[in-house]
Scaffold this motif. Structure first.
Motif, PDB file in Angstrom:
ATOM      1  N   GLY A   1       0.619  -1.526  -0.014  1.00  0.00           N
ATOM      2  CA  GLY A   1       0.020  -0.133  -0.052  1.00  0.00           C
ATOM      3  C   GLY A   1       1.352   1.353   0.010  1.00  0.00           C
ATOM      4  N   TYR A   2       0.604   2.418  -0.316  1.00  0.00           N
ATOM      5  CA  TYR A   2       1.074   3.323  -0.484  1.00  0.00           C
ATOM      6  C   TYR A   2       0.106   4.927  -0.731  1.00  0.00           C
ATOM      7  CZ  TYR A   2       0.528   3.512  -5.338  1.00  0.00           C
ATOM      8  OH  TYR A   2       0.059   3.661  -6.761  1.00  0.00           O
ATOM      9  N   SER A   3       0.846   5.592  -0.348  1.00  0.00           N
ATOM     10  CA  SER A   3      -0.324   7.253  -0.700  1.00  0.00           C
ATOM     11  C   SER A   3       1.400   7.931  -0.393  1.00  0.00           C
ATOM     12  CB  SER A   3      -0.262   7.268   0.391  1.00  0.00           C
ATOM     13  OG  SER A   3       0.098   7.501   1.548  1.00  0.00           O
ATOM     14  N   GLU A   4       0.844   9.501  -1.006  1.00  0.00           N
ATOM     15  CA  GLU A   4       2.255  10.533  -0.735  1.00  0.00           C
ATOM     16  C   GLU A   4       3.423  10.490  -0.053  1.00  0.00           C
ATOM     17  OE1 GLU A   4      -1.016  11.512  -1.295  1.00  0.00           O
ATOM     18  OE2 GLU A   4      -1.602  11.252  -2.978  1.00  0.00           O
ATOM     19  N   THR A   5       2.564   9.786   0.884  1.00  0.00           N
ATOM     20  CA  THR A   5       3.627   9.692   2.436  1.00  0.00           C
ATOM     21  C   THR A   5       3.285   9.369   3.239  1.00  0.00           C
ATOM     22  OG1 THR A   5       1.175  10.887   4.101  1.00  0.00           O
ATOM     23  CG2 THR A   5       2.846  12.227   2.841  1.00  0.00           C
TER      24      THR A   5
ATOM     25  N   GLN B   1      -6.211  -4.772   7.171  1.00  0.00           N
ATOM     26  CA  GLN B   1      -7.009  -3.929   7.967  1.00  0.00           C
ATOM     27  C   GLN B   1      -7.668  -3.122   7.215  1.00  0.00           C
ATOM     28  OE1 GLN B   1      -3.910  -3.156  10.479  1.00  0.00           O
ATOM     29  NE2 GLN B   1      -3.415  -5.918  11.648  1.00  0.00           N
ATOM     30  N   GLU B   2      -8.783  -2.157   7.922  1.00  0.00           N
ATOM     31  CA  GLU B   2      -9.314  -1.205   7.225  1.00  0.00           C
ATOM     32  C   GLU B   2      -8.746   0.230   7.017  1.00  0.00           C
ATOM     33  OE1 GLU B   2     -13.693  -0.524   8.172  1.00  0.00           O
ATOM     34  OE2 GLU B   2     -13.815  -2.302   9.336  1.00  0.00           O
ATOM     35  N   ASP B   3      -7.394   0.460   8.377  1.00  0.00           N
ATOM     36  CA  ASP B   3      -6.604   1.689   7.794  1.00  0.00           C
ATOM     37  C   ASP B   3      -5.544   1.173   6.200  1.00  0.00           C
ATOM     38  OD1 ASP B   3      -7.012   1.236  10.653  1.00  0.00           O
ATOM     39  OD2 ASP B   3      -4.851   1.192  11.254  1.00  0.00           O
ATOM     40  N   LEU B   4      -5.969   0.742   5.433  1.00  0.00           N
ATOM     41  CA  LEU B   4      -5.355  -0.348   4.548  1.00  0.00           C
ATOM     42  C   LEU B   4      -6.077   0.891   3.765  1.00  0.00           C
ATOM     43  CD1 LEU B   4      -3.772  -2.621   4.867  1.00  0.00           C
ATOM     44  CD2 LEU B   4      -2.484  -0.792   4.843  1.00  0.00           C
ATOM     45  N   PHE B   5      -7.716   0.889   3.756  1.00  0.00           N
ATOM     46  CA  PHE B   5      -8.065   1.266   2.222  1.00  0.00           C
ATOM     47  C   PHE B   5      -8.336   2.919   2.528  1.00  0.00           C
ATOM     48  CE2 PHE B   5     -10.908  -1.911   4.382  1.00  0.00           C
ATOM     49  CZ  PHE B   5     -10.462  -2.491   3.708  1.00  0.00           C
ATOM     50  N   ALA B   6      -7.453   3.716   2.743  1.00  0.00           N
ATOM     51  CA  ALA B   6      -7.425   5.274   2.926  1.00  0.00           C
ATOM     52  C   ALA B   6      -5.919   5.201   1.854  1.00  0.00           C
ATOM     53  CB  ALA B   6      -6.822   5.894   3.963  1.00  0.00           C
ATOM     54  N   LEU B   7      -4.684   3.978   1.705  1.00  0.00           N
ATOM     55  CA  LEU B   7      -3.877   4.078   0.607  1.00  0.00           C
ATOM     56  C   LEU B   7      -4.515   3.383  -0.766  1.00  0.00           C
ATOM     57  CD1 LEU B   7      -1.174   2.753   3.290  1.00  0.00           C
ATOM     58  CD2 LEU B   7      -1.902   5.197   2.982  1.00  0.00           C
ATOM     59  N   ASN B   8      -3.616   3.318  -1.764  1.00  0.00           N
ATOM     60  CA  ASN B   8      -3.369   2.396  -2.650  1.00  0.00           C
ATOM     61  C   ASN B   8      -3.264   1.865  -2.371  1.00  0.00           C
ATOM     62  OD1 ASN B   8      -4.249   4.393  -5.073  1.00  0.00           O
ATOM     63  ND2 ASN B   8      -2.369   6.005  -4.542  1.00  0.00           N
ATOM     64  N   ASN B   9      -3.691   0.553  -2.969  1.00  0.00           N
ATOM     65  CA  ASN B   9      -3.161  -1.295  -3.121  1.00  0.00           C
ATOM     66  C   ASN B   9      -2.888  -1.686  -4.290  1.00  0.00           C
ATOM     67  OD1 ASN B   9      -3.655  -1.506   0.296  1.00  0.00           O
ATOM     68  ND2 ASN B   9      -5.035  -0.415  -0.402  1.00  0.00           N
TER      69      ASN B   9
ATOM     70  N   ARG C   1      -7.683   1.936  -5.819  1.00  0.00           N
ATOM     71  CA  ARG C   1      -7.445   3.536  -6.098  1.00  0.00           C
ATOM     72  C   ARG C   1      -7.714   3.582  -4.498  1.00  0.00           C
ATOM     73  NH1 ARG C   1      -5.264   5.615  -9.917  1.00  0.00           N
ATOM     74  NH2 ARG C   1      -5.412   5.252 -11.986  1.00  0.00           N
ATOM     75  N   LYS C   2      -7.187   4.880  -2.925  1.00  0.00           N
ATOM     76  CA  LYS C   2      -7.425   4.611  -2.393  1.00  0.00           C
ATOM     77  C   LYS C   2      -9.079   5.191  -1.641  1.00  0.00           C
ATOM     78  CE  LYS C   2      -6.373   9.816  -2.513  1.00  0.00           C
ATOM     79  NZ  LYS C   2      -5.695  10.498  -1.766  1.00  0.00           N
ATOM     80  N   ASN C   3     -10.061   4.565  -0.951  1.00  0.00           N
ATOM     81  CA  ASN C   3     -11.177   4.824  -0.857  1.00  0.00           C
ATOM     82  C   ASN C   3     -11.887   4.330  -1.467  1.00  0.00           C
ATOM     83  OD1 ASN C   3     -10.322   6.605   1.463  1.00  0.00           O
ATOM     84  ND2 ASN C   3      -9.822   8.363   0.524  1.00  0.00           N
ATOM     85  N   THR C   4     -12.023   2.892  -2.469  1.00  0.00           N
ATOM     86  CA  THR C   4     -12.339   2.825  -3.035  1.00  0.00           C
ATOM     87  C   THR C   4     -13.267   1.108  -2.424  1.00  0.00           C
ATOM     88  OG1 THR C   4     -10.530   1.358  -4.089  1.00  0.00           O
ATOM     89  CG2 THR C   4     -11.460   3.514  -5.262  1.00  0.00           C
TER      90      THR C   4
END
Length: 131
Positions: A51-55, A80-88, A108-111
């Motif tokens: 998983g990744y995001s800008e930060t 884990q649901e925390d990962l859904f805010a990231l692109n997986n 994609r994040k939040n999908t």
């Protein structure tokens, strides 16, 4: 030489994230699955997830399946649901016959959420599907 390399297109193999009840812990869990909707078995299935995001970037998770029979599916991992805010991403490599196939599936994040659930091929479940 690169122009001579033929990379076959992956068809009939999907990644799904399913929200299902865990009888042991009495919780609703999100689990990732690989689905082989092909009419042939696939071999030496290698899956690398991250998983990744800008930060933020998660560590890599690796899974190997010796064989995934035709018209079947297998659980990859608990998410884990925390990962859904990231692109997986799910990078999948496998052999069909003597040919190697490779594809990267992206959620994609939040999908991944309850509003995005749909009927899944082969599974008697609803989930979020990437083809």
């Amino acid at each position: 030489m690169k122009k001579d390399i033929i990379i076959p297109k992956v068809e009939g193999v999907y990644i799904a994230v399913v929200n299902e009840y865990n009888d042991i812990y009495k919780t609703q869990d999100w689990n990732a699955y690989i689905i082989n909707d092909k009419d042939v078995d696939i071999d030496t299935v290698l899956i690398v997830t991250s998983g990744y995001s800008e930060t933020k970037t998660t560590s890599l998770f690796r899974k190997k399946l010796d064989k995934l029979p035709k018209k079947s599916y297998a659980k990859i991992e608990l998410l884990q649901e925390d990962l859904f805010a990231l692109n997986n991403t799910f990078k999948v490599t496998f052999f069909e016959g003597n040919k190697m196939y490779d594809k990267t599936y992206l959620f994609r994040k939040n999908t991944i959420n309850l509003k995005a659930l749909q009927d899944l091929p082969l599974m008697e479940a609803r989930g979020v599907l990437v083809k």
